[in-house]
Design an enzyme around this catalytic site. Structure first.
Site, mmCIF file in Angstrom:
data_model
loop_
_atom_site.group_PDB
_atom_site.id
_atom_site.type_symbol
_atom_site.label_atom_id
_atom_site.label_comp_id
_atom_site.label_asym_id
_atom_site.label_seq_id
_atom_site.Cartn_x
_atom_site.Cartn_y
_atom_site.Cartn_z
ATOM 1 N N ASN A 1 13.359 -2.922 -16.924
ATOM 2 C CA ASN A 1 12.791 -4.049 -17.650
ATOM 3 C C ASN A 1 11.594 -3.686 -18.515
ATOM 4 O O ASN A 1 10.819 -4.565 -18.899
ATOM 5 C CB ASN A 1 12.419 -5.171 -16.673
ATOM 6 C CG ASN A 1 13.592 -5.611 -15.846
ATOM 7 O OD1 ASN A 1 13.613 -5.422 -14.635
ATOM 8 N ND2 ASN A 1 14.606 -6.139 -16.494
ATOM 9 N N ILE B 1 7.261 -5.286 -21.764
ATOM 10 C CA ILE B 1 7.787 -5.694 -20.468
ATOM 11 C C ILE B 1 8.605 -6.966 -20.617
ATOM 12 O O ILE B 1 8.193 -7.896 -21.323
ATOM 13 C CB ILE B 1 6.627 -5.950 -19.475
ATOM 14 C CG1 ILE B 1 5.754 -4.714 -19.359
ATOM 15 C CG2 ILE B 1 7.162 -6.351 -18.113
ATOM 16 C CD1 ILE B 1 4.385 -4.978 -18.778
ATOM 17 N N CYS B 2 9.750 -6.985 -19.952
ATOM 18 C CA CYS B 2 10.547 -8.220 -19.916
ATOM 19 C C CYS B 2 10.338 -8.866 -18.557
ATOM 20 O O CYS B 2 10.906 -8.437 -17.555
ATOM 21 C CB CYS B 2 12.021 -7.910 -20.133
ATOM 22 S SG CYS B 2 13.064 -9.358 -20.025
ATOM 23 N N LEU B 3 9.474 -9.849 -18.534
ATOM 24 C CA LEU B 3 9.185 -10.527 -17.276
ATOM 25 C C LEU B 3 9.005 -12.008 -17.596
ATOM 26 O O LEU B 3 8.216 -12.365 -18.480
ATOM 27 C CB LEU B 3 7.912 -9.937 -16.645
ATOM 28 C CG LEU B 3 7.482 -10.514 -15.301
ATOM 29 C CD1 LEU B 3 8.526 -10.257 -14.231
ATOM 30 C CD2 LEU B 3 6.153 -9.913 -14.847
#
Lengths: 165, 453
Positions: A96, A103-105
């Site tokens: 991620n 960041i993919c959050l």
């Protein structure tokens, strides 16, 4: 503690981002007085509380155990209504996180809430390291290797991490 | 520990670290300050009025549990408001007391340690007797002993605590007596009504406003009723009163119902005299009079509350008109887009509505200044994408240097051309002006001296 307050105090007066600054001062105090294990964060410049550098230590029993990762936090003027921009500055190999450190959050995007803070972001990131969301990867290779080839994953992670040094 | 920067972590160092949790609960999770005009959402979470309004304008969800919510469903959280007020009143003295206590304990411990290192060691068992704590030898002290010592310390603190608080209370009472035009006896008994819900007075708004206005400045937890056991409920307003004072109170209560003017006048006196208006650093009554007004009554709040509106239905001209009516600046030439204007109106609505809930509401000019400051702080951060990387600024100016040079050359050319045409003195003046302006901008000097030249 007195050191931190005296250094950050001028920021409140000089900048007109009082709402943000005040809130970040509180967070700094909280972080200094009761830090959570494996995380740390501090403003880059005591006069500008809108940019921070944070570190997280990889949790045990993960590929990242014992490794330290640096992050940069940039806070918008309407923080905490809007989330900060968080980037890994240490080279990262994670499903991620892309190669530029983005960041993919969800909690940094649409699931952001004004009650979250730096500490809760760092804790979320720490748990993201151990439990990636492989369904929507930013780094496809990492996502694939995570499930299929732990050995190769580990090798590439080590390679990426050595770039830091 | 730092007076200008109160924080829940201050309590960690004290003998009662549990106060940290207490103070954390009294703080808004959005701004991390003690609640200001606390509001409870329909899902039961509490925030400052302004914080939750801003959050709900950004996304119509509760920040804590993400359940959908709307502004009209917010309700006052009266108990929390009282808790915050009373906590804020005692916070400083409580912290000072506890810190002093802890320091004394540490000092005693150090001395004991020094003594112990010079004296032969005593058995740790004889330390368990009460009262010889100062002689305790901390290094080899068994675990149980420490706990015992801590409880002793906190017990002692408690012994110190209440007397201090009651001194404060009595001084406050004196203050409110001074602020009032009533007889002291009545006012003192009136102080006891803190714990009564306001709903009780809803039949009479004027009377309610007066009791509310008075209630707020002092607003303490109901500690007095426990001290005075002989309380009887007033048959008119059903507030608990001292038996000896009940007749006076009933008379006054009836008077208050018939002609609320005396009580109202008293309330105004109290608030305009700047008596402990909550959490307001300004101590000069004149200044506070200019910047603050008496709290709004429930009726006023209902009437003055601004609706949120709908961005897609609102027309730009309407928004502009509304803003101008309020007295908020907006660019005439249409430089501000509808989005900017709408955001401005929304923020104004938030500020205004939150101000209605405040215990020490600000006046409109102050609010407008706050709106401007808030917007400036937002805008200052907007172009962060460009300013993020330092090298880009230089690169940008380098890249656009030819453009600037061309502009300067153009200005020079027109200037000389006009000089050649040079018919009138006016004509020569103007290009000189524009030239000077360009040069001043380049050199970073103001143009006035250039014009003189």
């Amino acid at each position: 503690m007195s050191v931190s307050t005296s250094t950050v105090a001028p920021a409140a007066g000089s900048s007109n981002t009082t709402n943000v600054t005040k809130r970040l001062q509180k967070e700094l105090m909280q972080l200094m007085m009761s830090p959570s294990p494996g995380t740390s964060a501090f403003p880059d410049d005591p006069c500008n509380l809108l940019k921070w550098t944070a570190t997280i230590v990889g949790p045990d029993d993960t590929y990242f155990a014992g490794k330290t990762f640096k992050l940069s936090f940039t806070f918008p003027g309407d923080y905490p209504l809007q989330p900060p921009t968080v980037l890994f500055t240490t080279p990262m190999f994670h499903p991620n996180v892309d190669m530029a450190g983005r960041i993919c959050l969800d909690i940094l995007k649409d699931k952001w809430s004004a009650v979250y803070n730096i500490q809760s972001i760092l804790l979320s990131l720490q748990s993201l390291l151990g439990e990636p969301n492989n369904k929507s990867p930013l780094n496809g290779q990492a996502a694939q290797l995570w499930d299929e080839d732990p050995k190769e994953y580990k090798r590439l992670l080590e390679k990426r991490h050595q770039e830091a040094e | 520990m730092d007076a200008d920067f109160p924080d829940p972590t201050d309590w960690i160092q004290t003998p009662v670290p549990g106060l940290q949790a207490l103070e954390t609960s009294l703080r808004c999770q959005v701004c991390k300050e003690l609640f200001t005009a606390p509001k409870v959402t329909s899902c039961g979470h509490t925030f400052c009025s302004l914080c939750i309004r801003r959050c709900l304008s950004a996304s119509s969800k509760c920040p804590t549990c993400m359940k959908p919510d709307e502004e009209p469903r917010l309700r006052d959280n009266i108990v929390v408001s009282e808790l915050v007020n009373s906590f804020d009143t005692i916070r400083k003295s409580l912290l000072e007391t506890l810190v002093a206590k802890e320091e004394a304990r540490k000092q005693a411990e150090e001395e004991a340690q020094r003594d112990a290192s010079t004296r032969p060691k005593r058995s740790s068992y004889d330390l368990d007797d009460d009262g010889i704590m100062e002689d305790a030898e901390p290094v080899h002290r068994p675990r149980g002993k420490r706990r015992r010592q801590d409880t002793t310390a906190s017990r002692q603190t408690q012994e110190i605590g209440p007397p201090r608080r009651s001194t404060r209370t009595s001084s406050q009472r004196i203050n409110s007596r001074i602020g009032s035009s009533q007889t002291p006896v009545v006012v003192e008994s009136d102080d006891d009504d803190d714990f009564q819900p306001i709903e009780e007075f809803s039949e009479d708004d004027d009377f309610r406003s007066s009791s509310r206005a008075k209630r707020k400045p002092t607003s303490r937890v109901p500690e007095t009723p426990t001290k005075k056991p002989d309380l009887v409920p007033c048959p008119i307003c059903s507030r608990l009163k001292e038996q000896s004072n009940i007749e006076v109170h009933v008379d006054r209560c009836i008077d208050g119902k018939r002609s609320p003017s005396p009580t109202l006048g008293r309330a105004n006196d109290a608030s305009s005299a700047g008596t402990p208006l909550k959490r307001q650093p300004i101590s000069f009554p004149n200044v506070s009079k200019l910047q603050h007004r008496a709290p709004y009554t429930a009726e006023e709040r209902e009437k003055l509350r601004l609706p949120k509106g709908n961005a897609s239905l609102a027309k730009e001209a309407d928004i502009r008109k509304k803003l101008r009516e309020i007295g908020i600046k907006c660019d005439v030439k249409g430089k501000d887009t509808k989005q900017v204007l709408w955001t401005r109106l929304q923020e104004w609505t938030n500020l205004w509505n939150a101000n209605l809930d405040s215990e020490s509401p600000k006046t409109k000019p102050v609010l407008i200044k706050e709106l401007e400051a808030y917007e400036r702080s937002q805008l200052a951060q907007k172009p962060s994408v460009v300013q993020n990387k330092d090298f880009e600024r230089e690169a940008w100016s380098n890249a656009h240097k030819p453009g600037f040079d061309a502009l300067i050359a153009n200005a020079r050319k027109t200037a000389t051309q006009k000089k050649e045409d040079g018919t009138e003195a006016e004509a020569t003046d103007q290009p000189l002006d524009s030239m000077a302006g360009v040069q001043a901008e380049l050199n970073g000097i103001g143009s006035p001296e250039a014009i003189e030249a």
